[in-house]
Design an enzyme around this catalytic site. Structure first.
Site, PDB file in Angstrom:
ATOM      1  N   ASN A  23      -8.488   2.679   8.783  1.00  0.00           N
ATOM      2  CA  ASN A  23      -9.010   2.944   7.443  1.00  0.00           C
ATOM      3  C   ASN A  23     -10.502   2.600   7.441  1.00  0.00           C
ATOM      4  O   ASN A  23     -11.063   2.206   8.469  1.00  0.00           O
ATOM      5  CB  ASN A  23      -8.230   2.173   6.373  1.00  0.00           C
ATOM      6  CG  ASN A  23      -8.317   0.659   6.545  1.00  0.00           C
ATOM      7  OD1 ASN A  23      -9.315   0.124   7.029  1.00  0.00           O
ATOM      8  ND2 ASN A  23      -7.263  -0.047   6.153  1.00  0.00           N
ATOM      9  N   THR A  46      -8.956   7.074   7.432  1.00  0.00           N
ATOM     10  CA  THR A  46      -8.395   7.303   6.104  1.00  0.00           C
ATOM     11  C   THR A  46      -9.300   6.647   5.064  1.00  0.00           C
ATOM     12  O   THR A  46      -9.825   5.555   5.265  1.00  0.00           O
ATOM     13  CB  THR A  46      -6.966   6.752   6.001  1.00  0.00           C
ATOM     14  OG1 THR A  46      -6.952   5.364   6.358  1.00  0.00           O
ATOM     15  CG2 THR A  46      -6.038   7.501   6.952  1.00  0.00           C
ATOM     16  N   ASP A 102       1.004   4.637   7.169  1.00  0.00           N
ATOM     17  CA  ASP A 102       2.011   5.032   8.152  1.00  0.00           C
ATOM     18  C   ASP A 102       2.473   6.461   7.889  1.00  0.00           C
ATOM     19  O   ASP A 102       2.686   7.245   8.826  1.00  0.00           O
ATOM     20  CB  ASP A 102       3.216   4.086   8.097  1.00  0.00           C
ATOM     21  CG  ASP A 102       2.856   2.659   8.470  1.00  0.00           C
ATOM     22  OD1 ASP A 102       1.835   2.458   9.157  1.00  0.00           O
ATOM     23  OD2 ASP A 102       3.600   1.742   8.082  1.00  0.00           O
ATOM     24  N   PHE A 127       9.930 -10.030   7.532  1.00  0.00           N
ATOM     25  CA  PHE A 127       8.929 -10.518   6.590  1.00  0.00           C
ATOM     26  C   PHE A 127       9.656 -10.975   5.338  1.00  0.00           C
ATOM     27  O   PHE A 127      10.412 -10.207   4.734  1.00  0.00           O
ATOM     28  CB  PHE A 127       7.927  -9.410   6.248  1.00  0.00           C
ATOM     29  CG  PHE A 127       6.876  -9.803   5.241  1.00  0.00           C
ATOM     30  CD1 PHE A 127       6.028 -10.875   5.473  1.00  0.00           C
ATOM     31  CD2 PHE A 127       6.727  -9.091   4.055  1.00  0.00           C
ATOM     32  CE1 PHE A 127       5.053 -11.240   4.553  1.00  0.00           C
ATOM     33  CE2 PHE A 127       5.761  -9.438   3.130  1.00  0.00           C
ATOM     34  CZ  PHE A 127       4.924 -10.515   3.380  1.00  0.00           C
TER      35      PHE A 127
END
Length: 324
Positions: free
Chosen positions: A195, A223, A257, A102
Site C-alpha cells: 500500500n 494500492t 488480500d 489472533f
C-alpha cells in the site's frame, strides 16, 4: 496458469466488551494489572493472508495452490477452502502446534487488546516449493505473502534458484523486517505489492529510491485505498485504476488480500494489467461491504453488473467469459 499462494493461515477470535478499558485501569497499579473482561459477543472468523488470497482466487475459479502451515485443528478450515475452489494439498500440518490464532477484545471506544499466536505458522519454513511444483506439474508464479519470516526468505531464494517468477508481498511483516531482508525479498520480483504507506517504508528501510526499486522488479503495484491502485514499470506508462462505488462500508479487514486475489486471477486468465487490477478492485469492494475476510459471496451476475457499471462494456466483455 498455475499460481501458488504462500502466506499465513489463521483463525481470528474477536470479542466485544461493552464497557471502556480505561475505566478498569488504576493509574498507580498498572505494574500489577490483573483483569478479566466479561464480553458479550464472540466472532470466530477464518483468516490469514495466504488463506484470504487463495479463497478469493478460488471464488473466481482459478484454483490456487495454498502453501502454508497449520495445526491438526485445520480439518474444518481445509474443508471450507476446498469447497470454495482452493487446492490445500500443499498445506503442512504440524504434529504439535495449533493453527495460528489472533485473539482480540474491542471495547466501546474501539480500543483493542489483542494477542497473536504464531503456532504452526513457524513450520512454513520447512516447506520446499519443488515438492509443490512436482505435485501440480510446475508453477508459473508464486505469490509470497506475509508469513513466518524465515519461510518468506526461503521461498524467495528458492524461486530465484529454480527460475520461478514470484510476487513479493510483505504486508504486515514489513514492520519487523530490516532493510537487508527487504532487499532480498524484493530483488528480482515480477510483482511487488504494497500500500502507499508500505511503499514509503520499503524505500526508507532499503535506502533505494523509487526508480532504483523499479529497476529491480518487473511491476510495482501500489494500492491507494479509496483512490484505487497504481501499476508502474520501468520505461512504461503508469496504469491507474479507480474503484467501483461502494454500496456500504462494513469492515476494511482483508480488502488488500481481496485485491491481490482478483489481480492474480486476472493474470491467471491472461488478461492485461489494467483488467487484472479492475477485477482486483471489484473483489476488494465486495469485501469492504462485508464483515469478515471470507464472508462475502461472489454472485456472477451481480459481480458483472457492477463491474460493467464501473469499467464499461469493453472491459466487461473481456472478463465475463472467465467467470463462467
Amino acid at each position: 496458469m498455475r499460481i501458488a499462494v504462500t502466506g499465513s493461515i489463521a483463525t481470528d477470535h474477536l470479542m466485544t466488551f461493552p464497557g471502556r478499558f480505561a475505566d478498569q485501569l488504576v493509574a498507580d497499579q498498572l505494574h500489577t494489572v490483573s483483569l478479566s473482561f466479561l464480553v458479550d459477543k464472540l466472532d470466530v472468523r477464518r483468516g490469514g493472508v495466504g488463506a484470504n488470497i487463495a479463497f478469493g482466487m478460488g471464488q473466481l475459479g482459478t484454483r490456487p495452490i495454498l502453501v502454508g502451515a497449520a495445526g491438526p485443528d485445520f480439518d474444518e478450515y481445509r474443508a471450507w477452502l476446498e469447497r470454495h475452489g482452493v487446492d490445500t494439498d500443499s498445506v503442512r500440518i504440524s504434529e504439535t502446534l495449533h493453527t495460528a490464532r489472533f485473539v482480540c477484545t474491542t471495547d466501546a471506544d474501539h480500543n483493542q487488546i489483542g494477542s497473536f499466536y504464531t503456532g504452526a505458522m513457524s513450520e512454513a519454513r520447512l516447506i520446499e516449493l519443488k515438492t509443490v511444483a512436482d505435485r501440480v506439474g510446475g508453477l508459473d508464479l508464486v505469490s509470497i505473502g506475509a508469513d513466518d519470516p524465515e519461510a518468506m526468505l526461503r521461498h524467495t531464494e528458492e524461486c530465484r534458484t529454480r527460475n520461478i517468477p514470484f510476487a513479493a508481498d510483505f504486508s504486515q511483516q514489513i514492520a519487523r523486517m530490516e532493510g537487508d531482508e527487504i532487499r532480498i525479498l524484493l530483488d528480482g520480483a515480477t510483482y511487488l505489492f504494497s500500500n502507499e504507506y508500505e511503499k514509503g517504508l520499503i524505500e526508507t528501510k532499503t535506502g533505494w529510491s523509487d526508480e532504483e526499486i523499479l529497476g529491480r522488479v518487473g511491476h510495482r503495484v501500489t494500492t491507494l485505498g479509496a483512490r484505487g491502485v497504481r501499476i508502474e514499470r520501468a520505461g512504461a506508462p503508469v496504469i491507474e485504476v479507480g474503484v467501483p462505488d461502494e454500496e456500504r462500508k462494513a469492515d476494511p479487514t482483508g480488502v488488500g488480500d481481496a485485491f491481490r486475489a482478483g489481480f492474480l486471477s486476472g493474470l491467471a486468465w491472461g488478461v492485461g494489467l489494467e483488467r487484472a487490477a479492475q477485477v482486483g478492485c471489484m473483489l476488494a469492494t465486495l469485501v469492504i461491504e462485508t464483515v469478515g475476510t471470507q464472508e462475502y459471496q461472489l454472485r456472477r451476475g451481480h459481480f458483472m453488473e457492477r463491474f460493467t457499471k464501473a469499467y464499461g462494456d469493453e472491459a466487461a466483455g473481456e472478463v465475463r467469459g472467465y467467470l463462467g
